[in-house]
Each structure stands twice: as C-alpha cells, then as structure tokens.
Design an enzyme around this catalytic site. Structure first.
Site, short mmCIF file in Angstrom:
data_model
loop_
_atom_site.label_atom_id
_atom_site.label_comp_id
_atom_site.label_asym_id
_atom_site.label_seq_id
_atom_site.Cartn_x
_atom_site.Cartn_y
_atom_site.Cartn_z
N ARG A 156 -5.67 -23.54 52.51
CA ARG A 156 -4.35 -24.15 52.63
C ARG A 156 -4.16 -24.69 54.04
O ARG A 156 -4.44 -23.99 55.01
CB ARG A 156 -3.23 -23.11 52.40
N HIS A 159 1.45 -24.38 56.66
CA HIS A 159 2.65 -24.80 55.91
C HIS A 159 3.73 -23.74 56.01
O HIS A 159 3.46 -22.56 56.27
CB HIS A 159 2.31 -25.06 54.44
FE LIG Z 1 1.76 -20.16 51.54
#
Ligand SMILES: [Fe+2]
Length: 241
Positions: A156, A159
């Site tokens: 990821r 964020h």
């Molecule tokens: Fe997350």
C-alpha cells in the site's frame, strides 16, 4: 432548505465497483445480486448530527493524543482541506474521522502483525468537525507504506483513511487520502479499483507548501466533495442556494 430534498445519485463511475478481482478480498465479499435504490427518507437526509462538544481537545492532534511522555517518530505534517457538496457549498459541522498506520507502516491493531514496530507514542486515530465554511485541519505524522496479503509483493502507498458524516447519512463517505509523489500510487491494487484516472487523482493530496509551518511541519491539502442536494440550475447559478 427542504429536508426531504433528494440527494444527487452517486456517480458509480467515480466509485470502485464492488467486485474487483485484482483486489482479492472483494471476490468473496462483493454482492452476488443486483443492487436496488431506496428512496431517501427523513432518517438519511437529516441525521445523524454531531456536536463539537462531543470531541476531546486533542482529538485533532495525532501527534499528542496518544503520546506517553514523548512524541511519535516520523515526519510531522498538517493535513487540511475544504469539504463541499456537489453544488460547491461548504459543508459545516461534518464529522471527519481519520485512522492511519504509524511512520513505519504499522497499525495499532491486534490484526496487524507487520514486522515494523508499534510506536509507543502514536495511536493513529483522530477526529474533528468542519468549521462554519466546511474547512478542517489536523496534525499527525506521515504514515509509512506497508505490505498486504493480496498478491505476492503487494504494497500500500502511504495513506490516511477518512470517514465523513455530512449533513445527513446520505452524505456518508469513506475514502483514503494519498500523498503527492509517492511512487507506490500507480502500483496500488486498491486505488486501481477506481475506474476513472481523474477520480483516482482526486484522492492524491498535493503538498501545500504555503501551509507548511516553518521549522515544524509540512502540509498536504485534501479537498473532499460529498453528495449534494438536487438544485435548480438557473443561468449557471444555483437557484435558491
Ligand atoms: Fe490502510
């Protein structure tokens, strides 16, 4: 304003479809039957409402709201923005809740077993309300990237998760904010579930250098648009608004 006004339908092209096999966990959890629309009723268009006095004084300060005798490790940042509806009007009194990983990419959550350490001074949760014009701001440290179990080597980008309650439940929005310049953004299989590249780009907060606090924090700006009420457009002006 008539509280029984209908909210504008969501534009499904701007939101990820429920079934997106590149984001593996959607395969089992997405609905098998076609969706159907429900007429807005009073409970969706008028509430819930939240009052500022329900919030603690450090709720919007993730640098201090979990600190135990020290400050969290990481790059200090301010995140701020303007919450508006689809007619361009600021949404005052919206409750914004945020949660994020620490600077090493680890959540303070029992299910997070990533090898990056827990930060004893960082909880990773905060909340705030928009002001009378729809603006919000909070202070935190920049979250780290983390791997997740999707396909081999899935990561990821950094964020922050956002949940918003606007003027009614029909404006509820749950989304994620990303950071300008992060090379993991185009590789993210979750962000990529949004079909429209322009809609994906709107989730990337630009560095707001003018809002940086010298010798203290950088700043990122994340503006958010919630569903608006139907309005009559008259000569490019919103009649009665
Ligand atoms: Fe997350």
């Amino acid at each position: 304003m008539n509280h029984t006004d209908e909210f504008i339908q969501r534009d499904r092209g701007q939101h990820p479809p429920a079934h997106t096999p590149d984001y593996k966990s959607t395969v089992l959890r997405s609905p098998r039957l076609a969706l159907f629309s429900l007429q807005n009723s009073l409970s969706e268009v008028t509430g819930p409402r939240f009052a500022q006095d329900a919030l603690g004084p450090l709720d919007d300060d993730l640098i201090r709201n979990y600190a135990h005798g020290g400050e969290p490790i990481g790059e200090r940042i301010v995140v701020h923005g303007w919450v508006r509806d689809e007619n361009g009007r600021g949404v005052p009194g919206a409750l914004i809740e945020v949660w994020q990983a620490n600077a090493g990419g680890r959540y303070r959550h029992v299910n997070d077993t990533y090898l990056a350490p827990i930060d004893p001074n960082f909880g990773g949760c905060g909340r705030m309300m928009t002001d009378a014009d729809g603006h919000y701001a909070f202070r935190t440290v920049k979250p780290g990237a983390y791997p997740f179990r999707n396909f081999v080597n899935s990561w990821r980008p950094a964020h922050i998760h956002f949940s918003l309650f606007g003027s009614g439940f029909a404006q509820r929005l749950i989304t994620q904010m990303y950071f300008e310049g992060d090379p993991l953004i185009p590789r993210d299989q979750i962000l990529s579930t949004i079909p429209d590249p322009a809609a994906r780009q709107r989730l990337v907060a630009p560095l707001d250098f003018d809002a940086a606090i010298p010798l203290d924090s950088l700043a990122y700006r994340f503006d958010i648009v919630l569903r608006g009420r139907r309005s009559t457009v008259f000569e490019n002006k919103l009649q009665g608004n």
